[in-house]
Design a protein around this motif. Structure first.
Motif, PDB file in Angstrom:
ATOM      1  N   VAL A 281       0.809  -1.165  -0.005  1.00 54.06           N
ATOM      2  CA  VAL A 281       0.041  -0.040  -0.132  1.00 54.06           C
ATOM      3  C   VAL A 281       1.165   1.083   0.240  1.00 54.06           C
ATOM      4  N   GLY A 282       0.672   2.156  -1.071  1.00 50.26           N
ATOM      5  CA  GLY A 282       1.077   3.308  -0.714  1.00 50.26           C
ATOM      6  C   GLY A 282       0.571   4.274   0.342  1.00 50.26           C
ATOM      7  N   ARG A 283       1.917   4.980   0.681  1.00 50.40           N
ATOM      8  CA  ARG A 283       1.597   6.004   2.002  1.00 50.40           C
ATOM      9  C   ARG A 283       2.788   6.829   2.373  1.00 50.40           C
ATOM     10  N   ILE A 288       2.998   8.615   9.615  1.00 55.35           N
ATOM     11  CA  ILE A 288       4.156   7.840  10.199  1.00 55.35           C
ATOM     12  C   ILE A 288       3.445   6.569  10.847  1.00 55.35           C
ATOM     13  N   LYS A 289       2.580   7.356  11.190  1.00 52.39           N
ATOM     14  CA  LYS A 289       1.621   6.019  11.736  1.00 52.39           C
ATOM     15  C   LYS A 289       0.901   5.289  11.055  1.00 52.39           C
ATOM     16  N   ARG A 290       0.650   5.632   9.682  1.00 52.84           N
ATOM     17  CA  ARG A 290      -0.002   4.668   8.820  1.00 52.84           C
ATOM     18  C   ARG A 290       1.552   3.291   7.817  1.00 52.84           C
ATOM     19  N   LEU A 291       2.606   4.076   7.672  1.00 54.04           N
ATOM     20  CA  LEU A 291       3.706   3.667   7.603  1.00 54.04           C
ATOM     21  C   LEU A 291       4.195   3.015   8.318  1.00 54.04           C
ATOM     22  N   GLU A 292       4.301   3.385   9.603  1.00 51.83           N
ATOM     23  CA  GLU A 292       4.549   1.957  10.607  1.00 51.83           C
ATOM     24  C   GLU A 292       3.675   0.641  11.086  1.00 51.83           C
ATOM     25  N   GLU A 293       2.624   0.855  10.786  1.00 55.40           N
ATOM     26  CA  GLU A 293       1.638  -0.375  10.248  1.00 55.40           C
ATOM     27  C   GLU A 293       1.791  -0.745   8.866  1.00 55.40           C
ATOM     28  N   LEU A 297       3.516  -5.498   9.031  1.00 58.30           N
ATOM     29  CA  LEU A 297       3.678  -6.606   7.842  1.00 58.30           C
ATOM     30  C   LEU A 297       4.640  -7.127   7.773  1.00 58.30           C
ATOM     31  N   PHE A 298       5.706  -6.769   7.588  1.00 54.32           N
ATOM     32  CA  PHE A 298       7.301  -7.422   6.936  1.00 54.32           C
ATOM     33  C   PHE A 298       8.564  -7.601   8.031  1.00 54.32           C
ATOM     34  N   LYS A 299       7.927  -6.822   9.530  1.00 51.37           N
ATOM     35  CA  LYS A 299       9.119  -7.426  10.318  1.00 51.37           C
ATOM     36  C   LYS A 299       9.807  -8.814  10.500  1.00 51.37           C
ATOM     37  N   LYS A 325      12.198   8.168   5.731  1.00 49.95           N
ATOM     38  CA  LYS A 325      11.217   7.853   5.936  1.00 49.95           C
ATOM     39  C   LYS A 325      11.052   5.747   5.754  1.00 49.95           C
ATOM     40  N   PHE A 326      11.623   5.681   4.977  1.00 51.95           N
ATOM     41  CA  PHE A 326      11.469   4.532   4.682  1.00 51.95           C
ATOM     42  C   PHE A 326      12.005   3.735   4.743  1.00 51.95           C
ATOM     43  N   SER A 327      13.739   4.182   5.117  1.00 51.97           N
ATOM     44  CA  SER A 327      15.014   3.693   5.534  1.00 51.97           C
ATOM     45  C   SER A 327      14.250   2.304   6.746  1.00 51.97           C
ATOM     46  N   LYS A 328      13.311   2.858   7.488  1.00 53.87           N
ATOM     47  CA  LYS A 328      12.778   2.438   8.362  1.00 53.87           C
ATOM     48  C   LYS A 328      12.319   1.388   8.804  1.00 53.87           C
ATOM     49  N   LEU A 329      12.375   0.922   7.168  1.00 50.63           N
ATOM     50  CA  LEU A 329      12.068  -0.689   6.615  1.00 50.63           C
ATOM     51  C   LEU A 329      13.077  -1.597   6.120  1.00 50.63           C
ATOM     52  N   ARG A 330      13.754  -1.265   5.445  1.00 48.15           N
ATOM     53  CA  ARG A 330      15.214  -1.929   5.029  1.00 48.15           C
ATOM     54  C   ARG A 330      14.900  -0.947   3.543  1.00 48.15           C
ATOM     55  N   ILE A 331      16.485  -0.648   3.379  1.00 52.05           N
ATOM     56  CA  ILE A 331      15.789  -0.601   1.257  1.00 52.05           C
ATOM     57  C   ILE A 331      17.176  -1.461   1.162  1.00 52.05           C
ATOM     58  N   ASP A 332      16.746  -2.160   0.068  1.00 51.70           N
ATOM     59  CA  ASP A 332      18.395  -3.339  -0.861  1.00 51.70           C
ATOM     60  C   ASP A 332      18.544  -2.417  -2.370  1.00 51.70           C
TER      61      ASP A 332
END
Length: 398
Positions: A281-283, A288-293, A297-299, A325-332
């Motif tokens: 989903v695009g956020r 920040i709240k919905r980004l973390e949600e 999913l991929f944690k 902001k998206f680096s908190k997930l991980r960017i390859d």
């Protein structure tokens, strides 16, 4: 070194005079407007006064002080040498107050070290002044700026061109453009997306869903792979319908997942597939709240390649905020879209330098699967400078 002052009605006319008398390698030291006329004249005309310099270069392109003395027709006697050095100091002082101050001080304090080349680019760190570049490379500096390349990068690259190319090569525009293209390609790294599971992340409106369809089509139709699609984008009904339509046409199985448990079940079901593409989903990077949600999913998910999708028609400052902001997930890797909608493709180089991330694919239209190509350093730099990536890469992908 020869330093001369020219008068003209405007800067363009002054540059023509400088080129004619001092050549393409001349460097502008200072410019100022002055009013000309006799002391008793009521009307005085305004002209521009430009001071320029040319360095006599050996093969190494660095002149020593001996050649400088010779070019000024200085006698070898010590007395005359000291006199000419003093004249040179005064001329340098009158040319400009700030950029050459360090050079002047070095001449005053240590005459024994004047075999080193004079540096006339001693401006404060961080300042960029095109007139500190030789005239022969200024047009390439301007070209890179027009393409959206960061001014500091453009300045360093232009300086590298001047330092590494002889004057006759710089006059050959075709050769210099090719050289610049190869030089820019060195800034890029690429990613191959070899992992079984590829996840596309990014904000709304960057083209993730269409890109997923393109990648899935390439893997199935061209590479003959067993492919599946998963989407977690249940926020936009249109996105689900769009992917379902593509998957039916290409006969690719697809699952829609809402929870982390749903996602794990879908991944397990497709475990024997060669490729699993996951649309997210695009956020907004500001939500920040919905980004973390979405990230949750991929944690703790292993074996996935996360590719951040950035649209090249987005302002560079916004793209860098998205990246942060998206680096908190991980960017390859980065996947760049909407190349056909920007006039500043040079921002690709800025992203590569600032993020230090490889680029996987570049997309430039809506057609599935045609309008996307694997990233290749030379092809990227060719498009930035020559606008030729589409033709070259389509031939390579077919």
């Amino acid at each position: 070194m020869i330093i001369k002052t020219f008068e003209a009605n405007n800067l363009q006319e002054a540059i023509k005079k400088i080129k004619k008398e001092l050549g393409e390698e001349a460097v502008i030291l200072s410019t100022r407007k002055v009013r000309k006329g006799s002391f008793f004249s009521f009307f005085k005309r305004e002209v521009i006064e430009v001071t320029a310099a040319i360095e006599h270069k050996q093969e190494s392109k660095k002149a020593n002080f001996a050649s400088l003395i010779e070019s000024q027709n200085i006698d070898s006697s010590k007395q005359d040498l000291e006199k000419k050095i003093l004249e040179l100091e005064n001329l340098l002082k009158s040319a400009t107050k700030n950029p050459l101050q360090e050079v002047v001080e070095s001449i005053k304090n240590d005459l024994d070290n004047l075999k080193s080349s004079l540096s006339y680019m001693a401006k404060k760190e961080g300042e960029i002044d095109i007139y500190n570049l030789p005239i022969s490379v200024q047009k390439y500096f301007n070209l890179m700026n027009e393409k959206g390349i960061n001014k500091k990068y453009s300045f360093k690259i232009s300086k590298a061109m001047y330092d590494n190319l002889y004057a006759e090569k710089l006059k050959d525009e075709n050769y210099t453009i090719d050289y610049l293209t190869v030089l820019l390609s060195q800034f890029f790294k690429t990613a191959q997306l070899d992992e079984q599971i590829v996840v596309l992340t990014g904000p709304t409106g960057v083209g993730k869903t269409t890109t997923i369809a393109k990648l899935a089509a390439i893997e199935k139709l061209k590479n003959k792979k067993k492919v599946s699609i998963i989407t977690t984008d249940t926020y936009r009904i249109g996105a689900v319908d769009q992917l379902l339509t593509y998957s039916k046409i290409m006969e690719i199985p697809m699952h829609v997942c809402i929870t982390k448990n749903d996602l794990q079940k879908a991944v397990n079901e497709f475990s024997d597939y060669d490729k699993i593409f996951i649309d997210t989903v695009g956020r907004s990077q500001k939500d920040i709240k919905r980004l973390e949600e979405s990230f949750n999913l991929f944690k703790d998910q292993e074996g996935m390649h996360f590719s951040l999708v950035l649209a090249l028609n987005t302002k560079e400052e916004d793209c860098m905020e998205i990246y942060e902001k998206f680096s908190k997930l991980r960017i390859d890797s980065l996947l760049l879209t909407k190349l056909d909608e920007t006039n500043t493709p040079g921002t690709m180089l800025n992203f590569a330098v600032k993020t230090k991330k490889p680029i996987s694919y570049i997309s430039f239209g809506q057609d599935v699967p045609d309008d996307i190509v694997k990233a290749d350093p030379l092809s990227i730099s060719s498009f930035i400078i020559k606008n030729t990536i589409k033709e070259e890469e389509n031939e390579r992908s077919s």
